[in-house]
Design a protein around this motif. Structure first.
Motif, mmCIF file in Angstrom:
data_model
loop_
_atom_site.group_PDB
_atom_site.id
_atom_site.type_symbol
_atom_site.label_atom_id
_atom_site.label_comp_id
_atom_site.label_asym_id
_atom_site.label_seq_id
_atom_site.Cartn_x
_atom_site.Cartn_y
_atom_site.Cartn_z
ATOM 1 N N LEU A 1 -16.087 55.008 68.554
ATOM 2 C CA LEU A 1 -16.050 53.430 68.774
ATOM 3 C C LEU A 1 -14.572 52.702 69.161
ATOM 4 C CD1 LEU A 1 -18.574 52.203 66.345
ATOM 5 C CD2 LEU A 1 -18.796 52.305 68.759
ATOM 6 N N ALA A 2 -13.596 53.485 68.312
ATOM 7 C CA ALA A 2 -12.218 53.000 68.372
ATOM 8 C C ALA A 2 -11.461 53.241 69.722
ATOM 9 C CB ALA A 2 -11.241 53.547 67.454
ATOM 10 N N LEU A 3 -11.894 54.739 70.150
ATOM 11 C CA LEU A 3 -11.508 54.828 71.558
ATOM 12 C C LEU A 3 -12.025 53.945 72.557
ATOM 13 C CD1 LEU A 3 -11.300 58.566 71.354
ATOM 14 C CD2 LEU A 3 -9.297 57.239 71.687
ATOM 15 N N LEU A 4 -13.379 53.757 72.573
ATOM 16 C CA LEU A 4 -14.061 52.987 73.427
ATOM 17 C C LEU A 4 -13.531 51.429 73.407
ATOM 18 C CD1 LEU A 4 -17.651 54.411 73.058
ATOM 19 C CD2 LEU A 4 -16.138 54.743 74.970
ATOM 20 N N TYR A 5 -13.340 50.845 72.265
ATOM 21 C CA TYR A 5 -12.838 49.579 72.359
ATOM 22 C C TYR A 5 -11.272 49.702 72.815
ATOM 23 C CZ TYR A 5 -10.975 45.462 70.013
ATOM 24 O OH TYR A 5 -10.514 44.182 69.835
ATOM 25 N N ARG A 6 -10.380 50.705 72.576
ATOM 26 C CA ARG A 6 -9.065 50.634 73.029
ATOM 27 C C ARG A 6 -9.386 50.641 74.703
ATOM 28 N NH1 ARG A 6 -4.479 55.158 71.692
ATOM 29 N NH2 ARG A 6 -3.174 54.483 73.158
ATOM 30 N N VAL A 7 -10.201 51.384 75.285
ATOM 31 C CA VAL A 7 -10.341 51.333 76.639
ATOM 32 C C VAL A 7 -10.911 49.951 77.168
ATOM 33 C CG1 VAL A 7 -11.875 52.191 78.467
ATOM 34 C CG2 VAL A 7 -11.072 53.840 76.824
ATOM 35 N N TYR A 8 -11.487 49.452 76.584
ATOM 36 C CA TYR A 8 -12.073 48.097 76.845
ATOM 37 C C TYR A 8 -11.082 47.113 76.848
ATOM 38 C CZ TYR A 8 -14.449 43.381 76.168
ATOM 39 O OH TYR A 8 -14.794 42.249 76.294
ATOM 40 N N LEU B 1 -16.322 60.630 62.951
ATOM 41 C CA LEU B 1 -16.716 60.751 64.568
ATOM 42 C C LEU B 1 -17.179 59.412 65.123
ATOM 43 C CD1 LEU B 1 -18.678 64.318 64.472
ATOM 44 C CD2 LEU B 1 -16.109 63.733 65.131
ATOM 45 N N VAL B 2 -18.281 58.604 64.534
ATOM 46 C CA VAL B 2 -18.525 57.608 65.312
ATOM 47 C C VAL B 2 -17.431 56.692 65.099
ATOM 48 C CG1 VAL B 2 -20.004 55.734 64.745
ATOM 49 C CG2 VAL B 2 -21.014 57.870 64.561
ATOM 50 N N LEU B 3 -16.964 56.466 64.214
ATOM 51 C CA LEU B 3 -15.735 55.357 63.951
ATOM 52 C C LEU B 3 -14.482 55.653 65.033
ATOM 53 C CD1 LEU B 3 -15.368 54.637 60.256
ATOM 54 C CD2 LEU B 3 -16.573 53.162 62.115
ATOM 55 N N THR B 4 -14.205 57.110 65.078
ATOM 56 C CA THR B 4 -13.171 57.412 66.020
ATOM 57 C C THR B 4 -13.669 57.282 67.561
ATOM 58 O OG1 THR B 4 -12.407 59.199 64.527
ATOM 59 C CG2 THR B 4 -11.668 59.129 66.928
ATOM 60 N N LYS C 1 -6.122 57.408 84.759
ATOM 61 C CA LYS C 1 -6.560 58.476 84.270
ATOM 62 C C LYS C 1 -7.047 58.758 82.898
ATOM 63 C CE LYS C 1 -5.971 63.570 84.707
ATOM 64 N NZ LYS C 1 -5.371 64.326 85.671
ATOM 65 N N SER C 2 -5.853 58.227 82.072
ATOM 66 C CA SER C 2 -5.563 58.437 80.686
ATOM 67 C C SER C 2 -6.842 57.429 79.928
ATOM 68 C CB SER C 2 -4.235 57.775 80.012
ATOM 69 O OG SER C 2 -4.214 56.607 80.246
ATOM 70 N N LEU C 3 -7.043 56.284 80.689
ATOM 71 C CA LEU C 3 -8.269 55.684 80.010
ATOM 72 C C LEU C 3 -9.629 56.080 80.364
ATOM 73 C CD1 LEU C 3 -7.474 51.774 81.103
ATOM 74 C CD2 LEU C 3 -6.978 52.988 78.967
ATOM 75 N N VAL C 4 -9.625 56.841 81.457
ATOM 76 C CA VAL C 4 -11.095 57.580 81.622
ATOM 77 C C VAL C 4 -11.110 59.013 80.636
ATOM 78 C CG1 VAL C 4 -12.231 59.118 83.344
ATOM 79 C CG2 VAL C 4 -10.941 57.012 84.200
ATOM 80 N N ILE C 5 -9.917 59.370 80.488
ATOM 81 C CA ILE C 5 -10.038 60.504 79.306
ATOM 82 C C ILE C 5 -10.430 60.025 78.007
ATOM 83 C CG2 ILE C 5 -8.785 62.348 78.070
ATOM 84 C CD1 ILE C 5 -7.383 62.640 81.121
ATOM 85 N N GLN C 6 -9.990 58.911 77.698
ATOM 86 C CA GLN C 6 -10.207 58.456 76.440
ATOM 87 C C GLN C 6 -11.739 57.675 76.344
ATOM 88 O OE1 GLN C 6 -7.598 54.983 74.949
ATOM 89 N NE2 GLN C 6 -5.703 56.142 75.951
ATOM 90 N N PHE C 7 -12.144 57.265 77.490
ATOM 91 C CA PHE C 7 -13.578 56.832 77.739
ATOM 92 C C PHE C 7 -14.454 57.973 77.356
ATOM 93 C CE2 PHE C 7 -17.288 55.839 80.039
ATOM 94 C CZ PHE C 7 -17.885 54.609 79.315
ATOM 95 N N ILE C 8 -14.222 59.055 78.145
ATOM 96 C CA ILE C 8 -14.995 60.229 77.894
ATOM 97 C C ILE C 8 -14.930 60.951 76.540
ATOM 98 C CG2 ILE C 8 -15.348 62.741 78.643
ATOM 99 C CD1 ILE C 8 -14.345 61.638 81.495
ATOM 100 N N PHE C 9 -13.837 60.807 76.033
ATOM 101 C CA PHE C 9 -13.793 61.417 74.642
ATOM 102 C C PHE C 9 -14.473 60.407 73.315
ATOM 103 C CE2 PHE C 9 -10.137 64.202 75.911
ATOM 104 C CZ PHE C 9 -10.699 65.538 75.151
ATOM 105 N N GLY C 10 -14.131 59.235 73.744
ATOM 106 C CA GLY C 10 -14.791 58.130 72.903
ATOM 107 C C GLY C 10 -16.415 58.188 72.971
ATOM 108 N N ALA D 1 -17.966 60.948 73.779
ATOM 109 C CA ALA D 1 -18.622 62.430 73.342
ATOM 110 C C ALA D 1 -18.632 62.245 71.903
ATOM 111 C CB ALA D 1 -17.522 63.272 73.956
ATOM 112 N N LEU D 2 -17.456 61.556 71.324
ATOM 113 C CA LEU D 2 -17.436 61.719 69.747
ATOM 114 C C LEU D 2 -18.479 60.874 69.134
ATOM 115 C CD1 LEU D 2 -13.378 61.300 69.196
ATOM 116 C CD2 LEU D 2 -15.018 63.266 68.747
ATOM 117 N N LEU D 3 -18.715 59.544 69.982
ATOM 118 C CA LEU D 3 -19.746 58.750 69.293
ATOM 119 C C LEU D 3 -21.021 59.579 69.540
ATOM 120 C CD1 LEU D 3 -20.683 55.974 68.510
ATOM 121 C CD2 LEU D 3 -20.634 55.208 70.943
ATOM 122 N N GLY D 4 -21.307 60.106 70.611
ATOM 123 C CA GLY D 4 -22.525 60.811 70.861
ATOM 124 C C GLY D 4 -22.881 61.870 69.772
ATOM 125 N N LEU D 5 -21.724 62.562 69.410
ATOM 126 C CA LEU D 5 -21.797 63.743 68.328
ATOM 127 C C LEU D 5 -22.084 63.256 67.128
ATOM 128 C CD1 LEU D 5 -21.484 66.792 68.076
ATOM 129 C CD2 LEU D 5 -18.936 66.471 67.768
#
Length: 147
Positions: free
Chosen positions: A136-143, A131-134, A3-12, A14-18
């Protein structure tokens, strides 16, 4: 997936998109604002008639009080307090400054400073970068954790 990875993926995402959305839309927004001000304001020369000083954040700040005569022939005064503070001594009494005021309401006036406009743009784009770097960092962490 946890669940925590899903949340990080969604936030990642969202932040990247924003961040990407804002960085793409900001140039048009800045252009529209500049065009609006060009159509709805007038420039004038003002004079610093006084200053207000305040001690805040372990430093002395100064807010110039500026007087100017609008196109209607009336004198108006404004201060930068609540909008922008400056180092003490930046605006000595008697200094001439460029100002911009609304045609429909000369009491709403601002210091006309290209450096303020440039600083706003730099900070806006820096925020997009964060926002973009944060994101990307969250998405990389999930990966990394998924694999």
């Amino acid at each position: 997936m946890k669940k925590s990875l899903v949340i990080q993926f969604i936030f990642g995402l969202a932040l990247l998109g924003l961040g990407v959305y804002l960085s793409v839309s900001l140039p048009e927004s800045f252009r529209e604002q500049a065009e609006w001000w060009a159509n709805n304001s007038l420039r004038a020369s003002g004079t610093v008639v006084g200053t207000e000083n305040e001690y805040r954040n372990r430093a002395y700040c100064e807010y110039p009080q500026i007087a100017f005569t609008a196109e209607d022939g009336k004198e108006y005064r404004f201060t930068t307090q609540g909008v922008m503070s400056y180092s003490v001594g930046t605006f000595p009494v008697g200094r001439k400054v460029a100002i911009t005021y609304l045609k429909s309401n000369p009491a709403q006036a601002y210091l006309d400073s290209p450096s303020h406009d440039a600083a706003t743009e730099v900070v806006s784009y820096a925020l997009c970068g964060v926002l973009v770097l944060t994101g990307l960092a969250l998405l990389y962490r999930v990966y990394r954790k998924r694999g």
